[in-house]
Design an enzyme around this catalytic site. Structure first.
Site, PDB file in Angstrom:
ATOM      1  N   ASP A  51      -2.737   4.771  -2.482  1.00  0.00           N
ATOM      2  CA  ASP A  51      -3.779   5.457  -1.445  1.00  0.00           C
ATOM      3  C   ASP A  51      -4.077   6.777  -2.014  1.00  0.00           C
ATOM      4  O   ASP A  51      -3.426   7.536  -2.185  1.00  0.00           O
ATOM      5  CB  ASP A  51      -3.356   5.324  -0.030  1.00  0.00           C
ATOM      6  CG  ASP A  51      -4.294   5.933   0.800  1.00  0.00           C
ATOM      7  OD1 ASP A  51      -5.089   5.048   1.369  1.00  0.00           O
ATOM      8  OD2 ASP A  51      -4.091   7.196   1.352  1.00  0.00           O
ATOM      9  N   HIS A  66     -11.190  -2.476   3.305  1.00  0.00           N
ATOM     10  CA  HIS A  66     -10.969  -2.133   4.958  1.00  0.00           C
ATOM     11  C   HIS A  66     -11.822  -0.790   5.164  1.00  0.00           C
ATOM     12  O   HIS A  66     -11.852  -0.227   6.263  1.00  0.00           O
ATOM     13  CB  HIS A  66      -9.671  -1.945   5.100  1.00  0.00           C
ATOM     14  CG  HIS A  66      -8.783  -1.014   4.473  1.00  0.00           C
ATOM     15  ND1 HIS A  66      -8.719  -0.685   3.156  1.00  0.00           N
ATOM     16  CD2 HIS A  66      -8.521   0.404   4.770  1.00  0.00           C
ATOM     17  CE1 HIS A  66      -8.222   0.292   2.812  1.00  0.00           C
ATOM     18  NE2 HIS A  66      -8.080   1.031   3.696  1.00  0.00           N
ATOM     19  N   ASP A  67     -12.479  -0.096   4.112  1.00  0.00           N
ATOM     20  CA  ASP A  67     -13.151   1.161   4.240  1.00  0.00           C
ATOM     21  C   ASP A  67     -14.532   0.814   4.152  1.00  0.00           C
ATOM     22  O   ASP A  67     -15.433   1.731   4.650  1.00  0.00           O
ATOM     23  CB  ASP A  67     -12.682   2.330   3.317  1.00  0.00           C
ATOM     24  CG  ASP A  67     -11.253   2.602   3.643  1.00  0.00           C
ATOM     25  OD1 ASP A  67     -10.622   2.438   4.689  1.00  0.00           O
ATOM     26  OD2 ASP A  67     -10.496   3.119   2.673  1.00  0.00           O
ATOM     27  N   ASP A  77       0.762  -1.140   0.223  1.00  0.00           N
ATOM     28  CA  ASP A  77       0.150   0.135   0.147  1.00  0.00           C
ATOM     29  C   ASP A  77       0.858   1.279   0.039  1.00  0.00           C
ATOM     30  O   ASP A  77       1.740   1.350   0.994  1.00  0.00           O
ATOM     31  CB  ASP A  77      -0.899  -0.012   1.304  1.00  0.00           C
ATOM     32  CG  ASP A  77      -2.361   0.588   1.033  1.00  0.00           C
ATOM     33  OD1 ASP A  77      -2.367   1.516   0.405  1.00  0.00           O
ATOM     34  OD2 ASP A  77      -3.247  -0.114   1.555  1.00  0.00           O
ATOM     35  N   GLU A 134      -6.285   4.166  -5.842  1.00  0.00           N
ATOM     36  CA  GLU A 134      -7.661   4.437  -5.554  1.00  0.00           C
ATOM     37  C   GLU A 134      -8.065   5.889  -5.802  1.00  0.00           C
ATOM     38  O   GLU A 134      -7.471   6.949  -5.335  1.00  0.00           O
ATOM     39  CB  GLU A 134      -7.435   4.589  -3.703  1.00  0.00           C
ATOM     40  CG  GLU A 134      -8.828   4.732  -3.124  1.00  0.00           C
ATOM     41  CD  GLU A 134      -8.781   5.110  -1.537  1.00  0.00           C
ATOM     42  OE1 GLU A 134      -9.668   4.801  -0.868  1.00  0.00           O
ATOM     43  OE2 GLU A 134      -7.621   5.673  -1.233  1.00  0.00           O
TER      44      GLU A 134
HETATM   45  C1  NOJ Z   1      -7.786   5.648   1.883  1.00  0.00           C
HETATM   46  C2  NOJ Z   1      -7.693   4.540   2.783  1.00  0.00           C
HETATM   47  O1  NOJ Z   1      -8.171   3.289   2.233  1.00  0.00           O
HETATM   48  C3  NOJ Z   1      -8.319   4.666   4.236  1.00  0.00           C
HETATM   49  O2  NOJ Z   1      -8.315   3.680   5.031  1.00  0.00           O
HETATM   50  C4  NOJ Z   1      -7.520   6.093   4.757  1.00  0.00           C
HETATM   51  O3  NOJ Z   1      -7.948   6.328   6.103  1.00  0.00           O
HETATM   52  C5  NOJ Z   1      -7.410   7.138   4.008  1.00  0.00           C
HETATM   53  N1  NOJ Z   1      -7.386   6.843   2.677  1.00  0.00           N
HETATM   54  C6  NOJ Z   1      -6.164   8.043   4.318  1.00  0.00           C
HETATM   55  O4  NOJ Z   1      -4.935   7.540   4.118  1.00  0.00           O
END
Ligand code: NOJ
Length: 542
Positions: free
Chosen positions: A198, A314-315, A97, A240
């Site tokens: 990210d 994970h989000d 990541d 992302e």
């Molecule tokens: C996206 C990530 O997937 C998330 O978990 C994170 O809190 C934010 N970016 C900040 O890095």
């Protein structure tokens, strides 16, 4: 030219919650290595590892204080090297990541930068004077409150799109770019399989003009990154990109442009949110829209880009609780339905840990039970703004990130076999019903359904390369599409709901059923009657 990652399946690991090997209640790298056999059995090709770097864990590792060191809770660099090596022996690549929109406030660059306006690292971050006694403008942090934090010592504000402990890097500074190339090359030299990037769409921001996503220099930076780092390797890179439309996705992933392999688009994922509001403001899912969006992405990229396919990460909340049915009666049936729809599309599928065994959301009754900074900040902010406590908790239970972050459920032993100690976050109370041990013992389990879907991709170029054609787009209950390649056509029919539904495709005959979530699905395409969540993959007669 065909790329290895076009026929691959990726499995995302959130290390803190995957497997603890030393009883401290926190998952670790040695724990992951000990579970490679399980992942090999599932059949995946790539592991996307959420951050394992040194971090004060303000945002669980997405706040990095040393990109070339491992968080001691997770193990050592030797453990990491071993994981890369052992995975490779099983034909599994590790992708790291890459979190370079921001660092931790404990990164030595930021500690230096804070010292004075003239410090050589000052310009690694984004500093501005106050305007009319307040912040430079009203840009908001994604984790609530102003995106500007005042630093008393040097009398300026710094910019942070996430928590105030995650200061944004200043990508306009060539020295920052050089640092990023260096750390990327450090990891590439270790033989990793690529990077998940990210919030990469934010690095081209111009805060003074209110521009955060898709800034003017974004693609220039990515081209440079490609050239200076991974362009020399045969790796997978996935960005992302929350705001991506198909046109934008092509800018990133058209191979001729030499940027990324693919991006995560979030159009389908945002459908249960009120337009123009936040992720916490919910509206019912519009199923026809969901089909329209997924189908649009299936056809829009053509040869000028590549799709990533996902329901979870994970989000995000667990997909079975979100758009399936997490009751004991229909959890597995609906999970198989969701998996089939996604895995037989064109693109690279991503499985988030526990998805393959049908893990579900874990509602809480108080914020004491939560860890996630995003949920906690929102709770405080909305409480202060006069929202009803029960409503706030209801949103968190539906959308909060801890739903995805509960430890992995390996068995019905204490703490689900995740740890012998006290888990950093309680397990779902449903772990004795839903766990890997049960799944592996049942040949009709969700795990084996995922395994079959992965094998279908491996053994059938149609799944990787076939054309996509949606049928009955306006049907309010059924998701139906065809994939065709050379002389072959598959028909995928899925009932998205518990209510039964009928479908007729008279002009076609079935050669065989390739996969179904019922043992006795009908082959009479003229009069199909689909039961709750029934999903069938047919090979059609020519
Ligand atoms: C996206 C990530 O997937 C998330 O978990 C994170 O809190 C934010 N970016 C900040 O890095």
């Amino acid at each position: 030219m065909e790329k290895w990652w076009q026929s691959s399946v990726v499995y995302q690991i959130y290390p803190r919650s995957f497997q603890d090997s030393n009883g401290d209640g926190v998952g670790d790298i040695a724990g992951i290595t000990s579970r490679l056999e399980y992942l090999e059995k599932l059949g995946i090709d790539v592991i996307w590892l959420s951050p394992v770097y040194k971090s004060p864990n303000d945002d669980n590792g997405y706040d990095i204080s040393d990109y070339e060191a491992i968080l001691p809770e997770f193990g050592t660099m030797a453990d990491m090297d071993e994981l890369i090596r052992e995975a490779k022996q099983r034909g599994i690549q590790i992708i790291m990541d890459l979190v370079v929109n921001h660092t931790s406030d404990e990164h030595p660059w930021f500690k230096e930068a804070k010292k004075s306006k003239t410090n050589p690292y000052r310009d690694y971050y984004i500093w501005r004077d106050s305007v009319n006694g307040g912040p430079p403008n009203d840009l908001q942090s994604i984790f609530s409150g102003s995106a500007w934090e005042f630093d008393k010592e040097t009398n300026q504000y710094y910019f942070h799109l996430f928590s105030k402990r995650q200061p944004d890097l200043n990508w306009e500074n060539p020295a920052v770019q050089e640092e990023v190339w260096k750390l990327m090359n450090f990891w590439l030299a270790k033989g990793i399989g690529g990077f998940r990037m990210d919030v990469i769409d934010l690095i081209g921001k111009i805060p003074d003009k209110g521009i955060t996503g898709n800034g003017p220099k974004l693609h220039e930076y990515l081209k440079k990154m490609h050239k200076e780092t991974f362009g020399k390797y045969d790796v997978l890179t996935v960005g992302e990109t929350w705001g991506a439309t198909p046109e934008i996705a092509k800018l990133y992933s058209n191979p001729d442009r030499e940027e990324l392999s693919m991006v995560f688009q979030f159009e389908h994922i945002s459908l249960d949110e009120l337009p123009g509001k936040s992720k916490w403001d919910l509206q019912p899912l519009d199923f026809i829209q969901l089909k329209a969006i997924l189908s649009k992405w299936q056809t829009a990229l053509g040869d000028e880009g590549w799709n990533s396919l996902f329901w979870n990460n994970h989000d995000l909340p667990r997909i079975i609780s979100r758009w399936g049915n997490d009751s004991p009666k229909y959890r597995v049936k609906s999970g198989k339905m969701l998996a089939t729809i996604l895995h037989l599309m064109k693109g690279t599928p991503y499985i988030y840990q526990g998805e393959e065994i049908g893990m579900v959301n874990t509602p809480v009754s108080s914020i004491e039970e939560l860890d996630d900074i995003e949920s906690l900040n929102m709770y405080r902010e909305r409480l202060a703004a006069g929202y009803d406590k029960a409503d706030i908790l209801a949103s968190i239970n539906k959308k909060g990130r801890d739903n995805a972050r509960r430890p992995m459920q390996w068995s019905n032993h204490e703490h689900g076999g995740f740890t012998t100690g006290t888990p950093w976050l309680e397990l779902s109370p449903r772990y004795s019903e839903i766990n890997v041990e049960n799944e592996l013992a049942d040949s009709e389990s969700l795990f084996y359904h995922y395994q079959r879907l992965i094998q279908l991709r491996k053994n059938n170029p149609l799944v990787v390369w076939g054309t996509y054609q949606e049928l009955i787009p306006n049907d309010t209950q059924l998701f139906v599409y065809e994939r065709s390649y050379e002389n072959e056509t598959w028909l995928i029919v899925a009932n998205f709901y518990e209510e039964e539904a009928d479908f007729s495709h008279e002009s076609h005959k079935v050669k065989e059923i390739i996969l179904s979530n019922y043992s006795d699905s009908s082959v009479d395409l003229a009069n199909l009657h689909l039961r709750a969540y029934e999903t069938v993959v047919y090979r059609l007669e020519k």
